[in-house]
Design a protein around this motif. Structure first.
Motif, PDB file in Angstrom:
ATOM      1  N   LEU A  96       0.852  -1.188   0.000  1.00 27.26           N
ATOM      2  CA  LEU A  96       0.000   0.000   0.000  1.00 27.26           C
ATOM      3  C   LEU A  96       0.889   1.238   0.000  1.00 27.26           C
ATOM      4  CD1 LEU A  96      -2.864   1.267   0.299  1.00 27.26           C
ATOM      5  CD2 LEU A  96      -2.532   1.130   2.771  1.00 27.26           C
ATOM      6  N   GLU A  97       0.556   2.203  -0.850  1.00 30.14           N
ATOM      7  CA  GLU A  97       1.310   3.446  -0.929  1.00 30.14           C
ATOM      8  C   GLU A  97       0.453   4.633  -0.518  1.00 30.14           C
ATOM      9  OE1 GLU A  97       4.378   3.601  -4.365  1.00 30.14           O
ATOM     10  OE2 GLU A  97       2.592   2.637  -5.194  1.00 30.14           O
ATOM     11  N   GLY A  98       1.039   5.521   0.276  1.00 28.18           N
ATOM     12  CA  GLY A  98       0.420   6.799   0.570  1.00 28.18           C
ATOM     13  C   GLY A  98       1.055   7.858  -0.318  1.00 28.18           C
ATOM     14  N   HIS A  99       0.981   9.110   0.099  1.00 25.33           N
ATOM     15  CA  HIS A  99       1.624  10.163  -0.679  1.00 25.33           C
ATOM     16  C   HIS A  99       3.140  10.042  -0.611  1.00 25.33           C
ATOM     17  CE1 HIS A  99      -2.144  12.198  -1.446  1.00 25.33           C
ATOM     18  NE2 HIS A  99      -2.442  12.132  -0.157  1.00 25.33           N
ATOM     19  N   VAL A 100       3.645   9.595   0.547  1.00 23.08           N
ATOM     20  CA  VAL A 100       5.086   9.434   0.743  1.00 23.08           C
ATOM     21  C   VAL A 100       5.401   8.026   1.249  1.00 23.08           C
ATOM     22  CG1 VAL A 100       7.106  10.234   2.029  1.00 23.08           C
ATOM     23  CG2 VAL A 100       5.396  11.893   1.230  1.00 23.08           C
ATOM     24  N   GLU A 101       4.667   7.586   2.242  1.00 18.72           N
ATOM     25  CA  GLU A 101       4.950   6.319   2.916  1.00 18.72           C
ATOM     26  C   GLU A 101       4.464   5.125   2.106  1.00 18.72           C
ATOM     27  OE1 GLU A 101       3.778   4.086   7.135  1.00 18.72           O
ATOM     28  OE2 GLU A 101       3.263   6.192   6.813  1.00 18.72           O
ATOM     29  N   ALA A 102       5.165   4.015   2.291  1.00 15.66           N
ATOM     30  CA  ALA A 102       4.729   2.742   1.705  1.00 15.66           C
ATOM     31  C   ALA A 102       4.747   1.675   2.788  1.00 15.66           C
ATOM     32  CB  ALA A 102       5.645   2.339   0.558  1.00 15.66           C
ATOM     33  N   ARG A 103       3.752   0.791   2.749  1.00 13.77           N
ATOM     34  CA  ARG A 103       3.670  -0.298   3.706  1.00 13.77           C
ATOM     35  C   ARG A 103       3.449  -1.610   2.959  1.00 13.77           C
ATOM     36  NH1 ARG A 103       1.325   0.833   9.540  1.00 13.77           N
ATOM     37  NH2 ARG A 103       2.607   2.637  10.026  1.00 13.77           N
ATOM     38  N   ALA A 104       3.916  -2.691   3.585  1.00 14.25           N
ATOM     39  CA  ALA A 104       3.678  -4.030   3.053  1.00 14.25           C
ATOM     40  C   ALA A 104       3.247  -4.920   4.207  1.00 14.25           C
ATOM     41  CB  ALA A 104       4.931  -4.579   2.383  1.00 14.25           C
ATOM     42  N   TYR A 105       2.106  -5.553   4.075  1.00 15.63           N
ATOM     43  CA  TYR A 105       1.563  -6.431   5.108  1.00 15.63           C
ATOM     44  C   TYR A 105       1.850  -7.878   4.721  1.00 15.63           C
ATOM     45  CZ  TYR A 105      -0.848  -2.206   6.582  1.00 15.63           C
ATOM     46  OH  TYR A 105      -1.132  -0.929   7.005  1.00 15.63           O
ATOM     47  N   LEU A 106       2.631  -8.547   5.553  1.00 15.43           N
ATOM     48  CA  LEU A 106       2.992  -9.937   5.287  1.00 15.43           C
ATOM     49  C   LEU A 106       1.747 -10.815   5.418  1.00 15.43           C
ATOM     50  CD1 LEU A 106       5.301 -11.991   4.793  1.00 15.43           C
ATOM     51  CD2 LEU A 106       5.514 -12.161   7.285  1.00 15.43           C
TER      52      LEU A 106
END
Length: 209
Positions: A96-106
């Protein structure tokens, strides 16, 4: 035309012969290098779950096109139930990407919880993995000026504030005071970990409490 670059599918457009990353829709080489295609919402799910929601769906299959069955409901479930241990390149994640941050859910971590009430850049979201362990959706938890907190109640996705029951595939309330209301979906990417981390090496990996 298509090709593969370090395990990630690369497409070519006929007009300019630019090379495009299938994962992120960005041109990596050619006259259009640096350009991005607009992302549209999509979902990776099993045929059975999709058909239960959309029984009139038609499927186009070109018999002459060779393909290899790699990801099935069974293989997704096997990966999701792979147990503990450090993340591996072959692991599945929901990016998942925000305006700046990115996350990955295992996905292995999600399989044990099924849902996570989280924040992305301060905005409330819910990450939900269906009982098939293959279908993952991310929705905005903000609705009508308040933030909903989700939980599983006898296997059903409900919000703590009103007790409404939600369809985790479409994000629509099917029972309770909020029946008929819909959550805003986030565009997420179901990917192998090695491909996502190559694209977003700055990503925050969510793999533990």
């Amino acid at each position: 035309m298509v090709g593969v670059d370090q395990g990630t599918l690369i497409m070519y457009d006929d007009q300019t012969r630019s090379r495009w990353s299938q994962l992120v829709g960005k041109a990596t080489e050619g006259p259009l290098a640096g350009s991005r295609l607009k992302k549209l919402p999509s979902v990776i799910t099993t045929w059975g779950k999709w058909r239960s929601q959309h029984p009139d769906t038609t499927v186009y299959v070109k018999p002459s096109t060779p393909y290899r069955v790699r990801f099935t409901g069974e293989s997704f479930s096997e990966i999701a139930q792979g147990g503990d241990g450090p993340v591996e390149n072959k692991d599945l994640v929901v990016g998942l990407e925000g305006h700046v941050e990115a996350r990955a859910y295992l996905v292995r971590y999600l399989a044990g919880k099924r849902l996570i009430n989280d924040l992305l850049e301060g905005a409330p979201i819910v990450v939900y993995l269906h009982d098939d362990l293959a279908t993952a959706r991310i929705f905005d938890r903000a609705l009508d000026g308040r933030t909903l907190t989700f939980r599983l109640d006898q296997g059903r996705l409900t919000d703590q504030e009103t007790g409404s029951v939600w369809d985790g595939l479409g994000g629509k309330a099917v029972e309770g005071p909020l029946r008929g209301r819909e959550l805003r979906p986030h565009i997420s990417t179901h990917s192998l970990w090695f491909a996502w981390k190559k694209y977003r090496p700055d990503t925050v990996l969510i793999d533990s409490d």
